[in-house]
Design a protein around this motif. Structure first.
Motif, PDB file in Angstrom:
ATOM      1  N   ALA A 432      46.886 -13.644  21.693  1.00  0.00           N
ATOM      2  CA  ALA A 432      48.342 -13.494  21.738  1.00  0.00           C
ATOM      3  C   ALA A 432      48.781 -12.952  23.100  1.00  0.00           C
ATOM      4  CB  ALA A 432      48.799 -12.567  20.616  1.00  0.00           C
ATOM      5  N   LEU A 433      48.032 -11.998  23.641  1.00  0.00           N
ATOM      6  CA  LEU A 433      48.359 -11.470  24.963  1.00  0.00           C
ATOM      7  C   LEU A 433      48.171 -12.532  26.046  1.00  0.00           C
ATOM      8  CD1 LEU A 433      46.627  -7.970  24.710  1.00  0.00           C
ATOM      9  CD2 LEU A 433      49.075  -8.444  24.549  1.00  0.00           C
ATOM     10  N   ASP A 434      47.100 -13.309  25.941  1.00  0.00           N
ATOM     11  CA  ASP A 434      46.838 -14.362  26.928  1.00  0.00           C
ATOM     12  C   ASP A 434      47.940 -15.417  26.908  1.00  0.00           C
ATOM     13  OD1 ASP A 434      44.533 -13.042  27.574  1.00  0.00           O
ATOM     14  OD2 ASP A 434      43.221 -14.314  26.358  1.00  0.00           O
ATOM     15  N   GLU A 435      48.376 -15.806  25.703  1.00  0.00           N
ATOM     16  CA  GLU A 435      49.433 -16.816  25.585  1.00  0.00           C
ATOM     17  C   GLU A 435      50.735 -16.297  26.197  1.00  0.00           C
ATOM     18  OE1 GLU A 435      49.260 -20.047  24.164  1.00  0.00           O
ATOM     19  OE2 GLU A 435      47.134 -19.595  24.447  1.00  0.00           O
ATOM     20  N   TYR A 436      51.022 -15.041  25.975  1.00  0.00           N
ATOM     21  CA  TYR A 436      52.258 -14.473  26.532  1.00  0.00           C
ATOM     22  C   TYR A 436      52.205 -14.434  28.054  1.00  0.00           C
ATOM     23  CZ  TYR A 436      56.008 -11.184  27.524  1.00  0.00           C
ATOM     24  OH  TYR A 436      57.137 -10.599  28.031  1.00  0.00           O
ATOM     25  N   GLN A 437      51.070 -13.996  28.609  1.00  0.00           N
ATOM     26  CA  GLN A 437      50.939 -13.931  30.065  1.00  0.00           C
ATOM     27  C   GLN A 437      50.999 -15.308  30.708  1.00  0.00           C
ATOM     28  OE1 GLN A 437      47.349 -11.303  30.500  1.00  0.00           O
ATOM     29  NE2 GLN A 437      48.708 -10.187  31.853  1.00  0.00           N
ATOM     30  N   ALA A 438      50.553 -16.329  29.968  1.00  0.00           N
ATOM     31  CA  ALA A 438      50.580 -17.693  30.494  1.00  0.00           C
ATOM     32  C   ALA A 438      51.957 -18.334  30.352  1.00  0.00           C
ATOM     33  CB  ALA A 438      49.537 -18.552  29.780  1.00  0.00           C
ATOM     34  N   GLY A 439      52.913 -17.623  29.752  1.00  0.00           N
ATOM     35  CA  GLY A 439      54.262 -18.156  29.593  1.00  0.00           C
ATOM     36  C   GLY A 439      54.459 -18.996  28.350  1.00  0.00           C
ATOM     37  N   ARG A 440      53.467 -19.056  27.473  1.00  0.00           N
ATOM     38  CA  ARG A 440      53.594 -19.826  26.229  1.00  0.00           C
ATOM     39  C   ARG A 440      54.071 -18.873  25.128  1.00  0.00           C
ATOM     40  NH1 ARG A 440      48.857 -21.991  28.750  1.00  0.00           N
ATOM     41  NH2 ARG A 440      47.519 -20.490  27.670  1.00  0.00           N
ATOM     42  N   TYR A 441      55.348 -18.558  25.156  1.00  0.00           N
ATOM     43  CA  TYR A 441      55.907 -17.513  24.303  1.00  0.00           C
ATOM     44  C   TYR A 441      55.941 -17.916  22.834  1.00  0.00           C
ATOM     45  CZ  TYR A 441      57.346 -16.133  28.970  1.00  0.00           C
ATOM     46  OH  TYR A 441      57.342 -15.813  30.296  1.00  0.00           O
ATOM     47  N   GLU A 442      56.254 -19.172  22.566  1.00  0.00           N
ATOM     48  CA  GLU A 442      56.278 -19.625  21.171  1.00  0.00           C
ATOM     49  C   GLU A 442      54.881 -19.553  20.563  1.00  0.00           C
ATOM     50  OE1 GLU A 442      57.668 -23.495  18.477  1.00  0.00           O
ATOM     51  OE2 GLU A 442      57.922 -23.505  20.650  1.00  0.00           O
ATOM     52  N   SER A 443      53.882 -19.984  21.318  1.00  0.00           N
ATOM     53  CA  SER A 443      52.505 -19.905  20.838  1.00  0.00           C
ATOM     54  C   SER A 443      52.077 -18.457  20.657  1.00  0.00           C
ATOM     55  CB  SER A 443      51.572 -20.611  21.826  1.00  0.00           C
ATOM     56  OG  SER A 443      50.227 -20.468  21.434  1.00  0.00           O
ATOM     57  N   SER A 444      52.514 -17.573  21.571  1.00  0.00           N
ATOM     58  CA  SER A 444      52.193 -16.164  21.458  1.00  0.00           C
ATOM     59  C   SER A 444      52.766 -15.582  20.166  1.00  0.00           C
ATOM     60  CB  SER A 444      52.745 -15.403  22.665  1.00  0.00           C
ATOM     61  OG  SER A 444      52.580 -14.011  22.505  1.00  0.00           O
ATOM     62  N   VAL A 447      50.686 -16.591  17.142  1.00  0.00           N
ATOM     63  CA  VAL A 447      49.433 -15.835  17.014  1.00  0.00           C
ATOM     64  C   VAL A 447      49.724 -14.427  16.488  1.00  0.00           C
ATOM     65  CG1 VAL A 447      47.386 -14.998  18.203  1.00  0.00           C
ATOM     66  CG2 VAL A 447      48.376 -17.189  18.853  1.00  0.00           C
ATOM     67  N   TRP A 448      50.816 -13.822  16.951  1.00  0.00           N
ATOM     68  CA  TRP A 448      51.175 -12.492  16.444  1.00  0.00           C
ATOM     69  C   TRP A 448      51.469 -12.548  14.947  1.00  0.00           C
ATOM     70  CZ3 TRP A 448      49.465  -8.652  18.780  1.00  0.00           C
ATOM     71  CH2 TRP A 448      49.562  -8.454  20.149  1.00  0.00           C
ATOM     72  N   GLU A 449      52.054 -13.646  14.483  1.00  0.00           N
ATOM     73  CA  GLU A 449      52.289 -13.804  13.046  1.00  0.00           C
ATOM     74  C   GLU A 449      50.959 -13.824  12.282  1.00  0.00           C
ATOM     75  OE1 GLU A 449      54.992 -13.803  11.380  1.00  0.00           O
ATOM     76  OE2 GLU A 449      56.654 -14.334  12.710  1.00  0.00           O
ATOM     77  N   GLU A 450      49.942 -14.453  12.871  1.00  0.00           N
ATOM     78  CA  GLU A 450      48.625 -14.464  12.239  1.00  0.00           C
ATOM     79  C   GLU A 450      48.024 -13.060  12.214  1.00  0.00           C
ATOM     80  OE1 GLU A 450      46.194 -17.286  14.255  1.00  0.00           O
ATOM     81  OE2 GLU A 450      47.578 -18.968  13.959  1.00  0.00           O
ATOM     82  N   VAL A 451      48.263 -12.290  13.274  1.00  0.00           N
ATOM     83  CA  VAL A 451      47.772 -10.913  13.306  1.00  0.00           C
ATOM     84  C   VAL A 451      48.424 -10.088  12.205  1.00  0.00           C
ATOM     85  CG1 VAL A 451      47.689  -8.796  14.683  1.00  0.00           C
ATOM     86  CG2 VAL A 451      47.233 -10.998  15.772  1.00  0.00           C
ATOM     87  N   LEU A 452      49.722 -10.294  11.985  1.00  0.00           N
ATOM     88  CA  LEU A 452      50.423  -9.558  10.938  1.00  0.00           C
ATOM     89  C   LEU A 452      49.880  -9.870   9.552  1.00  0.00           C
ATOM     90  CD1 LEU A 452      54.181  -9.583  12.017  1.00  0.00           C
ATOM     91  CD2 LEU A 452      52.604  -7.664  11.939  1.00  0.00           C
ATOM     92  N   LYS A 453      49.388 -11.092   9.350  1.00  0.00           N
ATOM     93  CA  LYS A 453      48.789 -11.428   8.061  1.00  0.00           C
ATOM     94  C   LYS A 453      47.493 -10.644   7.842  1.00  0.00           C
ATOM     95  CE  LYS A 453      50.683 -16.126   8.003  1.00  0.00           C
ATOM     96  NZ  LYS A 453      50.361 -17.589   8.028  1.00  0.00           N
ATOM     97  N   MET A 454      46.821 -10.281   8.922  1.00  0.00           N
ATOM     98  CA  MET A 454      45.577  -9.528   8.827  1.00  0.00           C
ATOM     99  C   MET A 454      45.828  -8.019   8.792  1.00  0.00           C
ATOM    100  SD  MET A 454      43.326 -11.743  11.574  1.00  0.00           S
ATOM    101  CE  MET A 454      41.761 -11.041  11.079  1.00  0.00           C
ATOM    102  N   ASN A 455      46.931  -7.591   9.389  1.00  0.00           N
ATOM    103  CA  ASN A 455      47.249  -6.158   9.445  1.00  0.00           C
ATOM    104  C   ASN A 455      48.759  -5.993   9.544  1.00  0.00           C
ATOM    105  OD1 ASN A 455      47.325  -3.405   9.779  1.00  0.00           O
ATOM    106  ND2 ASN A 455      46.483  -3.404  11.850  1.00  0.00           N
ATOM    107  N   GLY A 456      49.398  -5.781   8.407  1.00  0.00           N
ATOM    108  CA  GLY A 456      50.846  -5.628   8.387  1.00  0.00           C
ATOM    109  C   GLY A 456      51.319  -4.330   8.994  1.00  0.00           C
ATOM    110  N   ASN A 457      50.397  -3.410   9.297  1.00  0.00           N
ATOM    111  CA  ASN A 457      50.766  -2.124   9.896  1.00  0.00           C
ATOM    112  C   ASN A 457      50.747  -2.147  11.417  1.00  0.00           C
ATOM    113  OD1 ASN A 457      50.953  -0.972   7.355  1.00  0.00           O
ATOM    114  ND2 ASN A 457      48.828  -0.320   7.333  1.00  0.00           N
ATOM    115  N   TYR A 458      50.485  -3.300  12.004  1.00  0.00           N
ATOM    116  CA  TYR A 458      50.265  -3.357  13.447  1.00  0.00           C
ATOM    117  C   TYR A 458      51.603  -3.459  14.179  1.00  0.00           C
ATOM    118  CZ  TYR A 458      47.644  -4.361  17.710  1.00  0.00           C
ATOM    119  OH  TYR A 458      47.091  -4.300  18.962  1.00  0.00           O
ATOM    120  N   ASP A 459      52.058  -2.352  14.718  1.00  0.00           N
ATOM    121  CA  ASP A 459      53.361  -2.299  15.376  1.00  0.00           C
ATOM    122  C   ASP A 459      53.458  -3.255  16.552  1.00  0.00           C
ATOM    123  OD1 ASP A 459      53.789  -0.350  13.548  1.00  0.00           O
ATOM    124  OD2 ASP A 459      54.364   1.219  14.976  1.00  0.00           O
ATOM    125  N   LEU A 460      52.373  -3.374  17.317  1.00  0.00           N
ATOM    126  CA  LEU A 460      52.423  -4.188  18.525  1.00  0.00           C
ATOM    127  C   LEU A 460      52.655  -5.663  18.204  1.00  0.00           C
ATOM    128  CD1 LEU A 460      52.275  -3.927  21.551  1.00  0.00           C
ATOM    129  CD2 LEU A 460      49.827  -4.327  21.449  1.00  0.00           C
TER     130      LEU A 460
END
Length: 537
Positions: A432-444, A447-460
């Motif tokens: 997710a960080l790599d996608e954001y740095q590369a300018g692919r914001y929608e893809s980023s 991926v963050w949505e997938e992270v939330l499915k694994m950990n709903g407590n993840y503020d970042l």
């Protein structure tokens, strides 16, 4: 906040998506995870022969229901231990999370067939090569990571200089430059050695002949690095003016990036008012020494300070200025809340730092043996590790290095090297960080949505989705996700841009309404007058 004292009278939050490990099977045949049990369980035979004969069926069902409720409530405690991983929320409270790293290898000298390590102090990784400074044995070990295993390449304990063998004496660090040269901080020999890739001697760097250095002081190089221009930067013992800088020829060029002096205002006032005799007995206001350093992919130098009197980690440019970005909830200082359990007290003190290829960096805390990983904005991604003898913990943290997204951690007291590899959870965060740095914001954001499915407590993850939405000019969405995690700075910026966007899109409507409000009364009055005049005519 940074001293660990904060108020806990905050509101209670219900956070979805808490991850719980699958519990271990019960020794009595009860499988709590599946909700089934064996009919031959001794516990059930006890119920059948005791309770069914003495109590009603309804009473027995109540007892069974209570038993299963209790079993479900304690089942997570039987989960197998892992590397303790956590993060901090907006309220500066620790929130458990899935493991971002797991232990892939635990390397001992005996497992390599070269005898036990003794007080290892230095660690460097380049490509698939791992260098270990086995300081107590005055030798350097080179390993190669091949086919998922560590292979011993060489053990070097001396170098030939002018035809004579010269042994190492407590080497504390090693660095391989871009052009393949090896630089060794041969500490107790008071020198820095420059060798080629075949360990052949090229040159030595000795104590500089400079008036800024006390002529009676010993030259004790501890840590070193070499930038892309061939300049050598050395952290030496009892040198508090910053890093010692040597040019590509090995000539001393001065100091770079000294720590800022931290002055207590009360001590300062007292020193002004004190007598000369009292001043001589006071502590001096002098900069502190660095504890370690490393070079990132852009040629900037990360340094750590373990004294607790200055910024724990800094990023220095060529002028020695700190350019580290600190846009997180708190500065990268390690633990935000801590106690004094087991006699371990005080804030985190970083003993080393490792810069990764995506501008993230990991800091090694010597106080509690934890590794803190931060992104390029200074947000804490995750923290893991601890003190102890179990896997993934340390007795005396010494050095940290990275190979891709994998981390190597050196423990001098346990005389062992641990390799941590990323889990699927950690890989998603970095992607997710790599996608954001590369300018692919929608893809980023996806991926963050997938992270939330694994950990709903993840503020970042919420902040990452908001950041991506902000870049895509979806300001209302960004405001929504920023508000969920109380990210005031991001929310304020999104609201400012949303207000500007709203004004640009609706200005003509507002002007039309305003014009109607201003012009309607005179027009109505004029029309009424005309109608009245027509009727009177």
């Amino acid at each position: 906040m940074k001293n660990g004292n904060y108020n806990r009278n905050v509101c209670t939050k219900i956070i979805p998506g808490v991850c719980v490990r699958k519990p271990a099977p019960s020794p009595h045949g009860i499988n709590v995870a599946r909700g089934s049990f064996s009919v031959h369980s001794p516990l059930l035979l006890f119920f059948r022969h005791t309770f069914l004969n003495r109590y009603s069926l309804s009473s027995t069902m109540v007892i069974l229901f209570s038993f299963f409720s209790f079993s479900f409530s304690i089942s997570p405690l039987s989960a197998s231990p892992t590397n303790y991983t956590y993060n901090y929320d907006f309220w500066f409270e620790q929130v458990s999370s899935p493991d971002a790293y797991y232990v892939n290898a635990y390397i001992l000298g005996t497992s390599l067939g070269i005898g036990s390590f003794r007080d290892p102090q230095g660690l460097f990784v380049c490509d698939n090569r791992v260098y270990i400074c086995d300081s107590g044995n005055s030798r350097i070990i080179l390993l190669a990571w091949e086919n998922g295993e560590h292979r011993l390449v060489s053990v070097v304990n001396s170098v030939v200089i002018n035809g004579a063998e010269s042994s190492f004496n407590y080497p504390m660090d090693i660095f391989e430059s871009r052009d393949g040269f090896l630089y060794i901080a041969d500490t107790n020999n008071h020198r820095i050695l420059k060798l080629d890739k075949n360990w052949n001697y090229i040159a030595s760097v000795l104590k500089p002949d400079d008036e800024s250095i006390d002529e009676h002081a010993e030259f004790l190089p501890l840590k070193l690095t070499v930038d892309f221009a061939g300049r050598l930067f050395v952290q030496a013992r009892n040198v508090n003016k910053g890093l010692m800088e040597f040019d590509s020829r090995g000539l001393f060029a001065g100091y770079m990036g000294a720590n800022k002096v931290q002055v207590n205002i009360i001590d300062y006032i007292w020193k002004v008012l004190a007598t000369q005799a009292q001043k001589e007995r006071m502590e001096l206001f002098i900069p502190t020494e660095y504890s370690n350093l490393c070079l990132d992919r852009d040629g900037f130098i990360y340094v750590t300070n373990s004294s607790g009197q200055a910024d724990p980690v800094r990023r220095l440019n060529a002028m020695g200025q700190d350019i580290l970005i600190r846009n997180g909830y708190e500065d990268p200082v390690g633990d935000l809340a801590y106690g004094s359990a087991g006699g371990v007290v005080g804030p985190s003190r970083f003993v080393d730092v490792a810069a990764m290829d995506n501008d993230s960096y990991a800091c090694f805390d010597r106080v509690r043996g934890r590794i803190f990983v931060y992104d390029f904005q200074g947000n804490l991604l995750y923290a893991f590790g601890g003190l102890g003898n179990r896997e993934g913990c340390f007795l005396q943290p010494t050095a940290l290095a990275q190979m891709g997204h994998s981390l190597y951690a050196l423990d001098s007291r346990a005389a062992a090297l641990t390799r941590f590899d990323m889990t699927g959870y950690g890989e998603k965060i970095n992607r997710a960080l790599d996608e954001y740095q590369a300018g692919r914001y929608e893809s980023s954001a996806q991926v963050w949505e997938e992270v939330l499915k694994m950990n709903g407590n993840y503020d970042l993850a919420y902040i990452g989705i908001g950041r991506a939405a902000l870049r895509q000019r979806e300001y209302q969405k960004a405001m929504k996700y920023y508000k969920l995690k109380h990210f005031r700075e991001g929310y304020g910026k999104a609201f400012q841009l949303y207000r500007k966007q709203f004004m640009e899109e609706n200005l003509w409507k507002m002007l039309l309404i305003l014009g109607f409000i201003v012009l309607a009364p005179p027009l109505v009055k004029t029309a009424a007058r005309i109608v009245r005049e027509v009727k009177e005519a």
